[in-house]
Design a protein around this motif. Structure first.
Motif, PDB file in Angstrom:
ATOM      1  N   ASP A   1       0.810  -1.220   0.000  1.00 13.15           N
ATOM      2  CA  ASP A   1       0.000   0.000   0.000  1.00 13.15           C
ATOM      3  C   ASP A   1       0.848   1.278   0.000  1.00 13.15           C
ATOM      4  O   ASP A   1       0.314   2.370   0.089  1.00 13.15           O
ATOM      5  CB  ASP A   1      -0.951  -0.004   1.206  1.00 13.15           C
ATOM      6  CG  ASP A   1      -0.209   0.014   2.533  1.00 13.15           C
ATOM      7  OD1 ASP A   1       0.935  -0.491   2.574  1.00 13.15           O
ATOM      8  OD2 ASP A   1      -0.770   0.515   3.514  1.00 13.15           O
ATOM      9  N   VAL A   2       2.167   1.145  -0.095  1.00 10.93           N
ATOM     10  CA  VAL A   2       3.057   2.305  -0.122  1.00 10.93           C
ATOM     11  C   VAL A   2       3.843   2.249  -1.427  1.00 10.93           C
ATOM     12  O   VAL A   2       4.580   1.297  -1.671  1.00 10.93           O
ATOM     13  CB  VAL A   2       4.020   2.306   1.089  1.00 10.93           C
ATOM     14  CG1 VAL A   2       4.960   3.491   1.010  1.00 10.93           C
ATOM     15  CG2 VAL A   2       3.245   2.320   2.391  1.00 10.93           C
ATOM     16  N   GLY A   3       3.686   3.267  -2.261  1.00 13.45           N
ATOM     17  CA  GLY A   3       4.373   3.291  -3.555  1.00 13.45           C
ATOM     18  C   GLY A   3       5.525   4.282  -3.560  1.00 13.45           C
ATOM     19  O   GLY A   3       5.863   4.891  -2.550  1.00 13.45           O
ATOM     20  N   GLY A   4       6.111   4.436  -4.709  1.00 15.20           N
ATOM     21  CA  GLY A   4       7.169   5.433  -4.901  1.00 15.20           C
ATOM     22  C   GLY A   4       8.564   4.958  -4.594  1.00 15.20           C
ATOM     23  O   GLY A   4       9.500   5.758  -4.589  1.00 15.20           O
ATOM     24  N   HIS A   5       8.737   3.676  -4.314  1.00  9.85           N
ATOM     25  CA  HIS A   5      10.072   3.129  -4.006  1.00  9.85           C
ATOM     26  C   HIS A   5      10.804   3.967  -2.955  1.00  9.85           C
ATOM     27  O   HIS A   5      11.953   4.372  -3.140  1.00  9.85           O
ATOM     28  CB  HIS A   5      10.927   3.027  -5.266  1.00  9.85           C
ATOM     29  CG  HIS A   5      10.415   2.043  -6.269  1.00  9.85           C
ATOM     30  ND1 HIS A   5       9.827   0.849  -5.926  1.00  9.85           N
ATOM     31  CD2 HIS A   5      10.408   2.082  -7.612  1.00  9.85           C
ATOM     32  CE1 HIS A   5       9.481   0.197  -7.011  1.00  9.85           C
ATOM     33  NE2 HIS A   5       9.813   0.920  -8.065  1.00  9.85           N
ATOM     34  N   GLN A   6      10.116   4.227  -1.849  1.00  9.85           N
ATOM     35  CA  GLN A   6      10.691   5.036  -0.781  1.00  9.85           C
ATOM     36  C   GLN A   6      11.594   4.239   0.167  1.00  9.85           C
ATOM     37  O   GLN A   6      12.352   4.810   0.935  1.00  9.85           O
ATOM     38  CB  GLN A   6       9.585   5.722   0.024  1.00  9.85           C
ATOM     39  CG  GLN A   6       8.773   6.701  -0.787  1.00  9.85           C
ATOM     40  CD  GLN A   6       9.625   7.822  -1.344  1.00  9.85           C
ATOM     41  OE1 GLN A   6      10.391   8.446  -0.620  1.00  9.85           O
ATOM     42  NE2 GLN A   6       9.513   8.060  -2.641  1.00  9.85           N
ATOM     43  N   SER A   7      11.518   2.918   0.138  1.00 14.32           N
ATOM     44  CA  SER A   7      12.405   2.081   0.954  1.00 14.32           C
ATOM     45  C   SER A   7      13.654   1.787   0.143  1.00 14.32           C
ATOM     46  O   SER A   7      13.621   1.747  -1.093  1.00 14.32           O
ATOM     47  CB  SER A   7      11.703   0.771   1.329  1.00 14.32           C
ATOM     48  OG  SER A   7      10.548   1.028   2.104  1.00 14.32           O
ATOM     49  N   TRP A   8      14.763   1.590   0.854  1.00 14.09           N
ATOM     50  CA  TRP A   8      16.017   1.323   0.144  1.00 14.09           C
ATOM     51  C   TRP A   8      16.978   0.510   0.998  1.00 14.09           C
ATOM     52  O   TRP A   8      16.892   0.512   2.215  1.00 14.09           O
ATOM     53  CB  TRP A   8      16.693   2.620  -0.304  1.00 14.09           C
ATOM     54  CG  TRP A   8      16.838   3.660   0.783  1.00 14.09           C
ATOM     55  CD1 TRP A   8      15.988   4.683   1.031  1.00 14.09           C
ATOM     56  CD2 TRP A   8      17.885   3.755   1.756  1.00 14.09           C
ATOM     57  NE1 TRP A   8      16.432   5.419   2.114  1.00 14.09           N
ATOM     58  CE2 TRP A   8      17.604   4.871   2.572  1.00 14.09           C
ATOM     59  CE3 TRP A   8      19.022   3.018   2.028  1.00 14.09           C
ATOM     60  CZ2 TRP A   8      18.418   5.257   3.626  1.00 14.09           C
ATOM     61  CZ3 TRP A   8      19.840   3.402   3.082  1.00 14.09           C
ATOM     62  CH2 TRP A   8      19.536   4.515   3.864  1.00 14.09           C
ATOM     63  N   SER A   9      17.888  -0.178   0.311  1.00 14.19           N
ATOM     64  CA  SER A   9      19.001  -0.891   0.946  1.00 14.19           C
ATOM     65  C   SER A   9      20.259  -0.501   0.189  1.00 14.19           C
ATOM     66  O   SER A   9      20.277  -0.517  -1.043  1.00 14.19           O
ATOM     67  CB  SER A   9      18.814  -2.409   0.872  1.00 14.19           C
ATOM     68  OG  SER A   9      17.708  -2.813   1.638  1.00 14.19           O
TER      69      SER A   9
END
Length: 135
Positions: free
Chosen positions: A73-81
């Motif tokens: 439910d969260v878009g925009g590729h806001q998570s990262w590694s």
């Protein structure tokens, strides 16, 4: 005026001859022979360059960032590694998980391109992308 041109021509030929003699004298020497005759400051510079090259292998030179959606439910590729590794594959993987109600950050140690802690698929991918291709 002509004597000036003749004098310049003689000097140019003499300089060319001296340069050719100097080149012949040094071009047949091996690198070891030249190194043995190098002044102390040149030898010190060579040692310093060798030390810097050895130290450079421990620098975090291999890095990769993988961005993704951690939750459906969260878009925009806001998570990262991001993987930050040296030539031996030692370093860290940093991860930031973005959700609607907040975020979390994680750091996991990496040794020889692997981690003792469980890695997410995105963290594994960031390590794989940071790893240089075999020669």
């Amino acid at each position: 005026m002509i004597w000036w041109l003749v004098l310049n021509l003689v000097l140019a030929v003499a300089a060319g001859g001296l340069a050719a003699m100097a080149w012949r004298r040094t071009s047949h020497r091996g690198a070891d022979e030249i190194g043995e005759q190098a002044p102390g400051d040149v030898l010190a510079l060579r040692r310093e360059v060798a030390a810097l090259q050895a130290e450079g292998h421990r620098a975090l030179r291999h890095l990769s960032v993988v961005r993704y959606d951690a939750f459906p439910d969260v878009g925009g590729h806001q998570s990262w590694s991001v993987a930050l590794l040296d030539d031996s594959g030692d370093g860290v993987v940093l991860t930031s998980i973005h959700g609607r109600s907040g975020g979390r950050s994680y750091a996991k140690a990496v040794g020889s391109w692997f981690s003792e802690q469980p890695l997410s698929p995105e963290e594994e991918r960031s390590i794989a992308l940071a790893r240089p291709a075999p020669n």
